[in-house]
Design a protein around this motif. Sequence first.
Motif, PDB file in Angstrom:
ATOM      1  N   GLU A 259       0.863  -1.223  -0.547  1.00 12.34           N
ATOM      2  CA  GLU A 259      -0.346  -0.057   0.222  1.00 12.34           C
ATOM      3  C   GLU A 259       0.556   1.053   0.434  1.00 12.34           C
ATOM      4  OE1 GLU A 259      -2.724  -0.158  -0.343  1.00 12.34           O
ATOM      5  OE2 GLU A 259      -3.185  -3.080   0.204  1.00 12.34           O
ATOM      6  N   ALA A 260       2.209   0.883  -0.073  1.00  4.59           N
ATOM      7  CA  ALA A 260       3.273   1.983   0.499  1.00  4.59           C
ATOM      8  C   ALA A 260       3.115   3.220  -0.917  1.00  4.59           C
ATOM      9  CB  ALA A 260       4.392   1.736   0.547  1.00  4.59           C
ATOM     10  N   GLN A 261       2.915   3.100  -2.023  1.00  5.54           N
ATOM     11  CA  GLN A 261       3.108   3.661  -2.883  1.00  5.54           C
ATOM     12  C   GLN A 261       1.755   4.890  -3.352  1.00  5.54           C
ATOM     13  OE1 GLN A 261       4.476   1.978  -6.618  1.00  5.54           O
ATOM     14  NE2 GLN A 261       4.213   3.869  -7.657  1.00  5.54           N
ATOM     15  N   LYS A 262       0.648   3.690  -3.074  1.00  2.00           N
ATOM     16  CA  LYS A 262      -0.396   4.223  -3.073  1.00  2.00           C
ATOM     17  C   LYS A 262      -0.594   5.159  -2.024  1.00  2.00           C
ATOM     18  CE  LYS A 262      -2.027  -0.130  -4.881  1.00  2.00           C
ATOM     19  NZ  LYS A 262      -3.259  -1.249  -4.088  1.00  2.00           N
ATOM     20  N   GLU A 439      -5.198   4.107  -8.559  1.00  2.00           N
ATOM     21  CA  GLU A 439      -4.715   3.728  -7.301  1.00  2.00           C
ATOM     22  C   GLU A 439      -4.808   4.153  -5.943  1.00  2.00           C
ATOM     23  OE1 GLU A 439      -0.647   2.755  -7.653  1.00  2.00           O
ATOM     24  OE2 GLU A 439      -0.675   0.906  -8.655  1.00  2.00           O
ATOM     25  N   LEU A 440      -5.032   5.364  -5.835  1.00  5.92           N
ATOM     26  CA  LEU A 440      -5.488   5.509  -4.648  1.00  5.92           C
ATOM     27  C   LEU A 440      -6.843   6.109  -4.838  1.00  5.92           C
ATOM     28  CD1 LEU A 440      -4.984   6.783  -1.636  1.00  5.92           C
ATOM     29  CD2 LEU A 440      -4.616   9.369  -2.845  1.00  5.92           C
ATOM     30  N   LYS A 441      -7.272   6.406  -5.391  1.00  2.00           N
ATOM     31  CA  LYS A 441      -8.965   6.459  -6.193  1.00  2.00           C
ATOM     32  C   LYS A 441     -10.123   5.297  -4.969  1.00  2.00           C
ATOM     33  CE  LYS A 441      -9.186   9.787  -9.645  1.00  2.00           C
ATOM     34  NZ  LYS A 441      -9.207  10.306 -10.686  1.00  2.00           N
ATOM     35  N   MET A 442      -8.103   3.845  -5.926  1.00  2.00           N
ATOM     36  CA  MET A 442      -9.377   2.317  -5.957  1.00  2.00           C
ATOM     37  C   MET A 442      -9.616   2.046  -4.105  1.00  2.00           C
ATOM     38  SD  MET A 442      -8.264   0.568  -8.348  1.00  2.00           S
ATOM     39  CE  MET A 442      -8.495  -1.328  -7.513  1.00  2.00           C
TER      40      MET A 442
END
Length: 523
Positions: A259-262, A439-442
């Motif tokens: 999850e780090a990059q998101k 990816e963050l929106k998910m």
Amino acid sequence: MSRLYDTVAPSVIDEEMLLKAIDEQGPKEEAGRIAKEEETEFADIGALRLDFKNILKVDNLWEFTSLTKLQMDNNIIEKIEGLDSLVNLVWLDLSFNNIEVIENLENLTKLEDLTLYNNRISVVENMDTLTRLHVLSIGNNSLSSLENLIYLRKFKNLQTINLSGNPFCEDPNYKVFVVAHVASLVYLDFRLIDENTKMAAKEQYRYAIEELVADESSAENKRLEREAGETEFNKQKAAYVENLNGPHLFESLFSDDPEAQKLASLPGVDELLLTYKEKMVGICRQVFNFGLQEHEKRQKEVNEFYSCIEEAKTENKEMGTSKIEDFNKYRKKCLSDLTVISDAKVLDSKLAEYDDDISKLWDTLMGYELQLVDQLEDTIKDFERSLADMVSNFVEFVQGLISQVRDLENIHHEKVLEIAILTLEKYVKNELDDELSEELKMLLVDKDTITSAVNASHDVHLLKIDNREDDIIQRANGWMASLMETIHQEEEVLRNRDRVKEINNYIDNLKEEIRSLELPGLQ
């Protein structure tokens, strides 16, 4: 080249062949008879000839650990193998065989003279560990590239080489090329290299040699840097703080975090990460520096302990040696006196007195040993207590610093969670659509989803921190436990056992000596 055994079935190096060879090469006449009566120990053999045996495969030589000279010429050997245990080999002759590749010589680091004459070798290679090589005979092979001989420059002790009979010998520049590139040579193809030849060769290849020297110097510097780096890393590892003098631990927290990059793309998290990294690296450096300091203290304590132990053992040994020397002077006089006593009663009395003196000597020597055991036991206990305190202090200090790292992670987690909730609220109001990655929106589906992602990331980070802390503690405690086990069992118990056995054997020999005497008074 045809060989005598080409039409004969290949031979196997077995015990029968080895025993026969040893017998043929061993002492003759009376010395040979005595040698045959004693059991042959392969480990005691210093030289062995297995030439003209039609041997195809080198095998069953692993027991010859003391061998310094091995002659296996004029066989049908196709591969250099089975020599790994011959670590004391100085002279090896594998000429007149069918060998195609130089290989499997890594363990023969004491080798000075290597003969591979008349084989099928096409490349000089795989001899890097033979740094003591003084003589190399590799004539009558299939060497065709003069450039390949540049490899021989690394053998600084190489003074004699035979290359005659190889294809490259037809090159008119062959001799000057070899002389120019292998500067240590004194003899080439059984001839002394005169100074005029050396000077002419050096001049002809001056620029090529200068370039080679520069490349070799650069390679050597890189090797030294690499070795220095490896030495330093091993020191850090021994202190249990490797990779803690930089951002390695911080970066590892995120390397296995899906999850780090998101989460890093959340507004403001990049600044949080920079602050987190700076503070965490600072704490890790404290662990690193403290670890190295404590490692040096522990090593100093260990060195002083062993120095103290050796001093005590040396002093005790000198006491025992002095006592034995005094007894031996008395023993010689006593035995001399016994041989001239003819009166049986007087002789019995003297023998009883001598036997009593032997018993007293045993008591004295065993007393010295018991005294040393007590002395060493006290020293070991003091050392163990001191070492336990040092390891405990180290562990406690590290735990305190790692606790600070854990606090940083908790603070970072709380701030990221706060930003995530705030971002979700804005996202729901359609205020951030164009600023967020897909990816963050998910993750911004609902509060549970984004919260779970932040918590999962936090759990990964805490696990990494906990694992590194446990690793340091377990290795430090494990080192101490292993060291003390070695000192107690493998060193002190075995030392005591060997010393008691040595004393008993000495006393038994004294008693056997007196029993075997032919005394006139007892006849």
